[in-house]
Design a protein around this motif. Sequence first.
Motif, mmCIF file in Angstrom:
data_model
loop_
_atom_site.group_PDB
_atom_site.id
_atom_site.type_symbol
_atom_site.label_atom_id
_atom_site.label_comp_id
_atom_site.label_asym_id
_atom_site.label_seq_id
_atom_site.Cartn_x
_atom_site.Cartn_y
_atom_site.Cartn_z
ATOM 1 N N LYS A 1 0.816 -1.282 0.119
ATOM 2 C CA LYS A 1 -0.088 -0.080 -0.064
ATOM 3 C C LYS A 1 0.855 1.321 -0.165
ATOM 4 N N ARG B 1 0.455 4.444 1.287
ATOM 5 C CA ARG B 1 0.570 5.542 2.339
ATOM 6 C C ARG B 1 0.853 4.736 3.572
ATOM 7 N N HIS C 1 0.638 4.819 8.111
ATOM 8 C CA HIS C 1 -0.342 4.805 9.101
ATOM 9 C C HIS C 1 0.354 4.920 10.387
ATOM 10 N N ARG C 2 -0.261 5.692 11.264
ATOM 11 C CA ARG C 2 0.027 5.792 12.706
ATOM 12 C C ARG C 2 -0.910 5.086 13.530
ATOM 13 N N PRO C 3 -0.647 4.124 14.150
ATOM 14 C CA PRO C 3 -1.811 3.305 14.910
ATOM 15 C C PRO C 3 -2.097 4.131 16.169
ATOM 16 N N GLU D 1 -5.758 1.520 17.495
ATOM 17 C CA GLU D 1 -5.387 0.119 17.559
ATOM 18 C C GLU D 1 -5.032 -0.197 18.878
ATOM 19 N N PRO E 1 -5.559 -0.388 8.763
ATOM 20 C CA PRO E 1 -5.071 -0.578 7.575
ATOM 21 C C PRO E 1 -3.620 -1.388 7.710
ATOM 22 N N HIS E 2 -3.570 -2.546 8.096
ATOM 23 C CA HIS E 2 -2.452 -3.356 8.497
ATOM 24 C C HIS E 2 -1.508 -3.556 7.367
ATOM 25 N N HIS F 1 -0.229 -1.200 5.356
ATOM 26 C CA HIS F 1 0.569 0.081 5.208
ATOM 27 C C HIS F 1 1.585 0.041 6.263
ATOM 28 N N GLN G 1 3.733 1.016 9.246
ATOM 29 C CA GLN G 1 3.264 1.622 10.510
ATOM 30 C C GLN G 1 4.296 2.474 11.278
ATOM 31 N N ASP H 1 5.004 8.979 2.027
ATOM 32 C CA ASP H 1 3.915 8.896 1.336
ATOM 33 C C ASP H 1 3.951 9.374 -0.239
#
Length: 303
Positions: free
Chosen positions: A30, A32, A34-36, A39, A48-49, A51, A53, A124
Amino acid sequence: MKSVTVQDLVERFSLEVLAGSHKLNAVIPKGRVHRPGLEFVGYFDFFPHAHVQVLGSKEITYLHTLSEEERNLHIGNIVKYHPPCFVVTRNQEGLKYLKKYCEEEGIPLLRTPLPSSRFIELVDAYLTKALAQEIAVHGVCVNVSGIGILLRGKSGVGKSETAHTLIRRGHRLVADDIVVLKKIGPETILGTHNGKTKEFLALRSIGLINVSRLYGRKAFQDETRIVLDIELTKWQDHALNNELELEPKFTEYMDIRIPHIEIQLQPGRDVAGLVEAAANNWYLRQQGYSAAEDFMKRLQSDD
């Protein structure tokens, strides 16, 4: 569309590998990061696992405040989804518990000195381009006064010669012969080279030239957004239009419509000048100006 691995990310951004070094060949599917956040409190409905992290100061500080039992629970819930990698920003320390889980689950744990916002911005942009849908077309790509143009036409029609004239007038080459088009948004196509042809322009009767060596670094740029598709064709008598404003035509690439213009060639015709005019006219249209409308208003004002 090419694949990107965690190893590519490590090399591109000089990331420090803290754990999971045997899984650096993991593919990043993917585009982009992601900032968990949710979660970590147990909400995974939209996680969105697939991506990358990113763990910034907020995430790491929060984890530090938890008890060992709580921390193990929250981290354990995330790593079981096996994201491609975790990246800790600002060179944060105290990551022993993260290293443990990442080693056990085979997930690369990486670290960067960059702040989260800057790192996310860079990654990104990189992943969007690297994972973009792409096609290769025969033609020449140039940037004329900041406007990206794809020059097309049959072999020998004069595409490269036109590009050479544009370069000598201060514009820039992007790609010759093979132009790689990348779809990086619902309405955005980037034009670039395939790497092998970077900076090279093939001119009949002259051969291959390196435009950066010949005309300086300003003569070349790596990529440009394509906004005009110009087709160079052989001259045909009585085939040119002389209307005040031509009916808009478009060429479609990967479901994106690009304005299309045909320029006919004839000895003595300033084709490069017409390309410049087309580029500048496109820019004026984006500003809401139409020469035909302006002309008609002047005619009406004289009545």
